[in-house]
Design a protein around this motif. Structure first.
Motif, PDB file in Angstrom:
ATOM      1  N   LEU B  29      31.438 -32.581 -16.386  1.00 18.90           N
ATOM      2  CA  LEU B  29      32.661 -31.962 -16.890  1.00 18.90           C
ATOM      3  C   LEU B  29      33.182 -30.832 -16.005  1.00 18.90           C
ATOM      4  N   ALA B  30      32.318 -30.028 -15.435  1.00 19.88           N
ATOM      5  CA  ALA B  30      32.829 -28.896 -14.661  1.00 19.88           C
ATOM      6  C   ALA B  30      31.828 -28.556 -13.568  1.00 19.88           C
ATOM      7  N   CYS B  31      31.748 -27.270 -13.216  1.00 17.05           N
ATOM      8  CA  CYS B  31      30.926 -26.855 -12.073  1.00 17.05           C
ATOM      9  C   CYS B  31      29.472 -27.291 -12.214  1.00 17.05           C
ATOM     10  N   CYS B  32      28.910 -27.306 -13.416  1.00 17.55           N
ATOM     11  CA  CYS B  32      27.524 -27.726 -13.591  1.00 17.55           C
ATOM     12  C   CYS B  32      27.307 -29.140 -13.089  1.00 17.55           C
ATOM     13  N   ALA B  33      28.331 -29.959 -13.131  1.00 17.26           N
ATOM     14  CA  ALA B  33      28.189 -31.343 -12.681  1.00 17.26           C
ATOM     15  C   ALA B  33      27.856 -31.396 -11.201  1.00 17.26           C
ATOM     16  N   ALA B  67      27.113 -31.787 -18.683  1.00 16.00           N
ATOM     17  CA  ALA B  67      27.060 -30.803 -17.612  1.00 16.00           C
ATOM     18  C   ALA B  67      28.426 -30.185 -17.442  1.00 16.00           C
ATOM     19  N   GLY B  68      28.660 -29.091 -18.126  1.00 19.07           N
ATOM     20  CA  GLY B  68      29.918 -28.396 -17.890  1.00 19.07           C
ATOM     21  C   GLY B  68      30.580 -27.905 -19.164  1.00 19.07           C
ATOM     22  N   THR B  69      31.796 -27.398 -18.971  1.00 18.11           N
ATOM     23  CA  THR B  69      32.553 -26.809 -20.057  1.00 18.11           C
ATOM     24  C   THR B  69      33.104 -27.887 -20.973  1.00 18.11           C
ATOM     25  N   VAL B  70      32.777 -27.825 -22.230  1.00 15.58           N
ATOM     26  CA  VAL B  70      33.329 -28.794 -23.167  1.00 15.58           C
ATOM     27  C   VAL B  70      34.575 -28.183 -23.802  1.00 15.58           C
ATOM     28  N   MET B  94      23.509 -29.005 -20.572  1.00 17.87           N
ATOM     29  CA  MET B  94      23.200 -28.302 -19.319  1.00 17.87           C
ATOM     30  C   MET B  94      24.175 -27.155 -19.094  1.00 17.87           C
ATOM     31  N   GLY B  95      23.647 -25.952 -18.926  1.00 18.69           N
ATOM     32  CA  GLY B  95      24.491 -24.803 -18.598  1.00 18.69           C
ATOM     33  C   GLY B  95      24.967 -24.044 -19.826  1.00 18.69           C
ATOM     34  N   SER B  96      25.334 -22.790 -19.598  1.00 12.99           N
ATOM     35  CA  SER B  96      25.748 -21.938 -20.711  1.00 12.99           C
ATOM     36  C   SER B  96      26.963 -22.486 -21.436  1.00 12.99           C
ATOM     37  N   CYS B  97      27.869 -23.118 -20.699  1.00 10.80           N
ATOM     38  CA  CYS B  97      29.088 -23.616 -21.335  1.00 10.80           C
ATOM     39  C   CYS B  97      28.767 -24.637 -22.413  1.00 10.80           C
ATOM     40  N   ALA B  98      27.937 -25.614 -22.045  1.00  2.75           N
ATOM     41  CA  ALA B  98      27.624 -26.640 -23.015  1.00  2.75           C
ATOM     42  C   ALA B  98      26.717 -26.085 -24.109  1.00  2.75           C
ATOM     43  N   GLY B 102      29.523 -20.437 -22.896  1.00  2.00           N
ATOM     44  CA  GLY B 102      29.398 -19.801 -21.590  1.00  2.00           C
ATOM     45  C   GLY B 102      30.364 -18.653 -21.390  1.00  2.00           C
ATOM     46  N   PRO B 103      30.958 -18.558 -20.229  1.00  2.00           N
ATOM     47  CA  PRO B 103      31.871 -17.452 -19.955  1.00  2.00           C
ATOM     48  C   PRO B 103      33.124 -17.482 -20.822  1.00  2.00           C
ATOM     49  N   TYR B 104      33.342 -18.575 -21.513  1.00  2.00           N
ATOM     50  CA  TYR B 104      34.580 -18.700 -22.292  1.00  2.00           C
ATOM     51  C   TYR B 104      34.377 -18.413 -23.769  1.00  2.00           C
ATOM     52  N   TRP B 105      33.233 -17.846 -24.124  1.00  2.00           N
ATOM     53  CA  TRP B 105      32.954 -17.798 -25.559  1.00  2.00           C
ATOM     54  C   TRP B 105      33.711 -16.692 -26.269  1.00  2.00           C
ATOM     55  N   PRO B 126      19.362 -23.537 -19.903  1.00  2.00           N
ATOM     56  CA  PRO B 126      20.208 -22.361 -19.694  1.00  2.00           C
ATOM     57  C   PRO B 126      20.499 -22.123 -18.220  1.00  2.00           C
ATOM     58  N   GLY B 127      21.558 -21.393 -17.955  1.00  2.00           N
ATOM     59  CA  GLY B 127      21.918 -21.048 -16.580  1.00  2.00           C
ATOM     60  C   GLY B 127      23.391 -21.280 -16.342  1.00  2.00           C
ATOM     61  N   CYS B 128      23.895 -20.609 -15.310  1.00  4.23           N
ATOM     62  CA  CYS B 128      25.327 -20.766 -15.056  1.00  4.23           C
ATOM     63  C   CYS B 128      25.587 -20.790 -13.569  1.00  4.23           C
ATOM     64  N   PRO B 129      25.437 -21.902 -12.893  1.00  8.76           N
ATOM     65  CA  PRO B 129      24.846 -23.153 -13.367  1.00  8.76           C
ATOM     66  C   PRO B 129      23.335 -23.120 -13.232  1.00  8.76           C
ATOM     67  N   PRO B 130      22.603 -23.947 -13.979  1.00  5.64           N
ATOM     68  CA  PRO B 130      21.162 -24.022 -13.815  1.00  5.64           C
ATOM     69  C   PRO B 130      20.840 -24.612 -12.444  1.00  5.64           C
TER      70      PRO B 130
HETATM   71  S1  SF4 Z   1      27.805 -22.917 -17.312  1.00  4.24           S
HETATM   72 FE1  SF4 Z   1      28.722 -21.919 -15.506  1.00  4.24          FE
HETATM   73  S2  SF4 Z   1      28.443 -23.401 -13.869  1.00  4.24           S
HETATM   74 FE2  SF4 Z   1      28.166 -24.502 -15.780  1.00  4.24          FE
HETATM   75  S3  SF4 Z   1      30.163 -25.359 -16.289  1.00  4.24           S
HETATM   76 FE3  SF4 Z   1      30.012 -23.381 -17.308  1.00  4.24          FE
HETATM   77  S4  SF4 Z   1      30.925 -21.940 -15.900  1.00  4.24           S
HETATM   78 FE4  SF4 Z   1      30.478 -23.783 -14.737  1.00  4.24          FE
END
Ligand code: SF4
Lengths: 194, 160
Positions: B29-33, B67-70, B94-98, B102-105, B126-130
């Motif tokens: 979905l986003a950077c985690c991918a 993997a990414g922002t939903v 995978m990642g804080s977003c999912a 994450g940063p958008y909460w 956990p992780g941004c990105p893991p």
């Molecule tokens: S957790 Fe970080 S790296 Fe992963 S999709 Fe979100 S912003 Fe991108």
């Protein structure tokens, strides 16, 4: 170039009301030309077909919400190697409920997505647009997110946007503050008669 | 092991096969991918865990790595994809977003606050990105979980 261009626009396009906006004293940035919203298509057509300037590329259309008006900006350019030039064209829409502009898709195809984004984020409707839909938000989204008075909807299709059990205390404080700010904003706007 | 005979419990044999041929869905979905792709590529080589064959259709996949922002717009699609997968199926968030937005909460008007709002999640990474190691650990955790499952006993024998 700007004052010359704006007087040229005024002489060629009636009712364009073009005026130059220079950046404030001591601040950086480029000057721009402000025109009346009704004449936007005519002005753009003139700027594109005019021999001397011929802005043949539309770089971006963006919008800003200033509460008293919604400003739509057009960045036009010409990538001529010998004489590259660009121009910021602005127009101000005072009607916040139903802002309307003529689409410039007929002049530059690049305007298609840009205008859709402007509609999606700020709710500006473009007349004669070939494919007038939202571009980023889902079709059944409520409201226009870049408006200053935007309130996030509580649910989107039975999914809660800010679920209570996932917000910590500080977070909740933030949301309360945000709600207060939004109420204040509404009140201020009512006082101004909008 | 004598005379070519192997003795094993049916459940364990099944689990051994399942956990070492986990096929994830091609879905990012986003950077985690990007990090997930790095995990699948030569340096980290997911295939070592039997998990490198990214399937092009959810019908053939066992594992969905979110993997990414939903975003809310995507959430409806994530749900459809999950429902298209055949049982038994697993989800790694995978990642804080999912995991939780994450940063958008705080300000993310358009982001779902955790994919577990729409689909059941087995493992959170956990992780941004893991880092790829983190994703691999998540997959190994999932494999441990699968090894301890008793599908035949729980689903068939009990309901027989
Ligand atoms: S957790 Fe970080 S790296 Fe992963 S999709 Fe979100 S912003 Fe991108």
């Amino acid at each position: 170039m700007l004052s010359e261009l704006s007087s040229l626009i005024n002489s060629k396009v009636p009712n364009a009301k073009a005026e130059v906006i220079n950046p404030e004293e001591g601040s950086l940035g480029e000057g721009s030309i402000l025109v009346a919203p009704e004449s936007i298509y005519a002005v753009c057509e003139f700027l594109k077909t005019n021999d001397k300037y011929s802005f043949n590329a539309l770089q971006v259309i963006s919008g800003v919400d200033y509460l008293e008006c919604i400003e739509v900006n057009y960045m036009l350019g010409n990538f001529d190697v010998n004489n590259p030039r660009q121009l910021i064209l602005k127009t101000k829409l005072t009607d916040r409920v139903n802002p309307r502009l003529d689409s410039v898709c007929g002049l530059w195809h690049a305007a298609n997505y840009q205008e859709r984004e402007c509609y999606d984020m700020l709710g500006v409707t473009f007349n004669n647009h070939p494919d007038h839909r939202r571009i980023l938000c889902p079709d059944d989204w409520e409201g226009f997110p870049l408006r200053k008075d935007y309130m996030t909807q509580k649910y989107y299709r039975d999914m809660e946007v800010f679920p209570d059990d996932k917000m910590n205390y500080e977070e909740r404080e933030f949301i309360v503050r945000q709600k207060q700010m939004e109420e204040d904003l509404k009140k201020r706007m009512l006082e101004r008669g909008m | 092991m004598q005379d070519g005979i192997v003795l094993a419990k049916a459940d364990e044999l099944l689990n051994w096969g399942r956990k070492n041929s986990l096929w994830p869905m091609t879905f990012g979905l986003a950077c985690c991918a990007i990090e997930m792709m790095a995990t699948g590529a030569s340096k980290y080589d997911l295939e070592r865990f039997g998990c490198g064959a990214f399937m092009a259709t959810p019908r053939r996949a066992d594992l969905m790595i979110v993997a990414g922002t939903v975003t809310l717009k995507m959430a409806t699609r994530v749900k459809v994809l999950y429902e298209q997968m055949a049982e038994p199926k697993y989800v790694i968030s995978m990642g804080s977003c999912a995991n939780k937005g994450g940063p958008y909460w705080q300000h993310g008007y358009h982001v779902l606050k955790g994919v577990d709002e729409v689909v059941p999640v087995d493992v959170y990474v956990p992780g941004c990105p893991p880092r790829p190691e983190a994703l691999i650990e998540g997959i190994m955790t999932l494999q441990k979980k699968m090894a301890s499952e008793r599908l035949l006993a729980d689903k068939w024998v009990k309901n027989a």
